[in-house]
Design a protein around this motif. Sequence first.
Motif: not given
Length: 405
Positions: A204-229
């Motif tokens: 959990q701690r690292f989940d939060h850390m990565v999420r915060d750093l992604y927000a800070e650096r402008g990495v959008s997290v697409n809660d979609g799914g696996a790459l299919l094609a």
Amino acid sequence: SSQARIVVLGGGAAGMTMAARLRDLLDGARITIVEPSEIHHYQPGWTLVAAGVYSVGEVQRRNERYIPRGVEWVRSAVAAIDPESQRVETTDGDRLDYDFLVVATGLHLDYEAIEGLRREDIGRPGLTSLYASAEAARDAYEQIHAFGEHGGVARFTIPSTPIKCAGAPIKATFIADDLLRTAGQRAGADFHYHTGSDTLFSVQRFDHMVRDLYAERGVSVNDGGALLAVDVDARQAQFQTRDGGRETVDYDYLHVTPPMRAHDFVREAGLAVEDGPLAAGGWLAVDDRTLQHTDYPNIFGAGDVVATAIGKTASTVRSHGAVMPDNLVDVIQDREPSRQFDGYTSCPLITEVGKAALVEFDYSLEEVPTFAFLDQGAPSWMWWRLKVHMIKPLYFNMLRGRYLR
Ligand code: FAD
């Protein structure tokens, strides 16, 4: 019983370490390693190749330097195992009889499970994967710079299968972000991290850390799914959506973390887990504490191939090395396996070039820090330097059966 014939399948991180430890524990045992490659790949160094810190040559060594003295090396690949007649067949058609077997063949990178993609496509313009090889990691480094010159959309993918070094797709994202920042090209790039999971990291701690750093650096997290094609020529990628549909999007830079599974011969030999969430991957069915096969007491597993809930890292192999060979010796000497694997998993989570957090946890998904008096979870230059300067020598000592955990 010291004349036991032990065959170790695979001579990567786990196979080499288990063979070295078994050789030290047993006097006079006949140990054979089956490993087709002349080259040992130091895979934990591939992220540093992608960061421009290590060269390709720095993450490759010759296997002959690490085959333990007195251990026979069969330079061939396993084609089939017959656990009833206790025999292994190689792709060269040789047959090896064993009394005890150690399966340590790692895992298969299943690029072909993605429609339209072949492993050879990695390295074509816009398409990278630091999982494929040291050369592919170097190519990812070169391509991020080429991408930065024109800018556009960068996408980083995570499959729905278990993967080795679960932190590596995150590291690939942070490294690319940082290289573009240093080049003054980050403003022109749009970063997307594609995951089908609700969490970015299992602790959990690292989940939060990565999420915060992604927000800070402008990495959008697409809660979609696996790459299919992938349509490599058109530079289009298709992802699973939350509602089970498919969505096609453009990319300029795509970093693929492929689906992963055990090699087919594990399942074909009837040695794979058949129920539960790990069944699809054909992983080796072992007791998750003793690493002994659940049906065949004379078969053990180590490294990425085993069906444990967590633990596909080279650091895990350090723990397997302190457990599995001793348990095999127990079985050879008619005792119950006496050692227990705790799920130890670790990796320095690179958050930028020059900084990392030192992540260590076990089956409880709680942190188990080696340096408990320091805050390992805070990204620091210290863990970066540990990663760059100390872990590699530690790893190559591990292959000789030393510094086990
Ligand atoms: P491998 O080391 O992959 O070895 C498998 C061996 O089996 C190979 O030598 C192969 O040639 C051989 N083989 C394959 N098929 C056959 C066959 N049919 N017959 C015989 N032999 C066969 N771990 C960490 O601890 N920290 C990290 O920071 C980290 N970062 C990583 C980053 C990347 C990009 C990658 C790819 C991995 C990373 N890892 C990291 C994970 C680590 O490299 C693996 O967990 C570790 O190598 C597992 O050891 P193994 O022996 O099971 O598999």
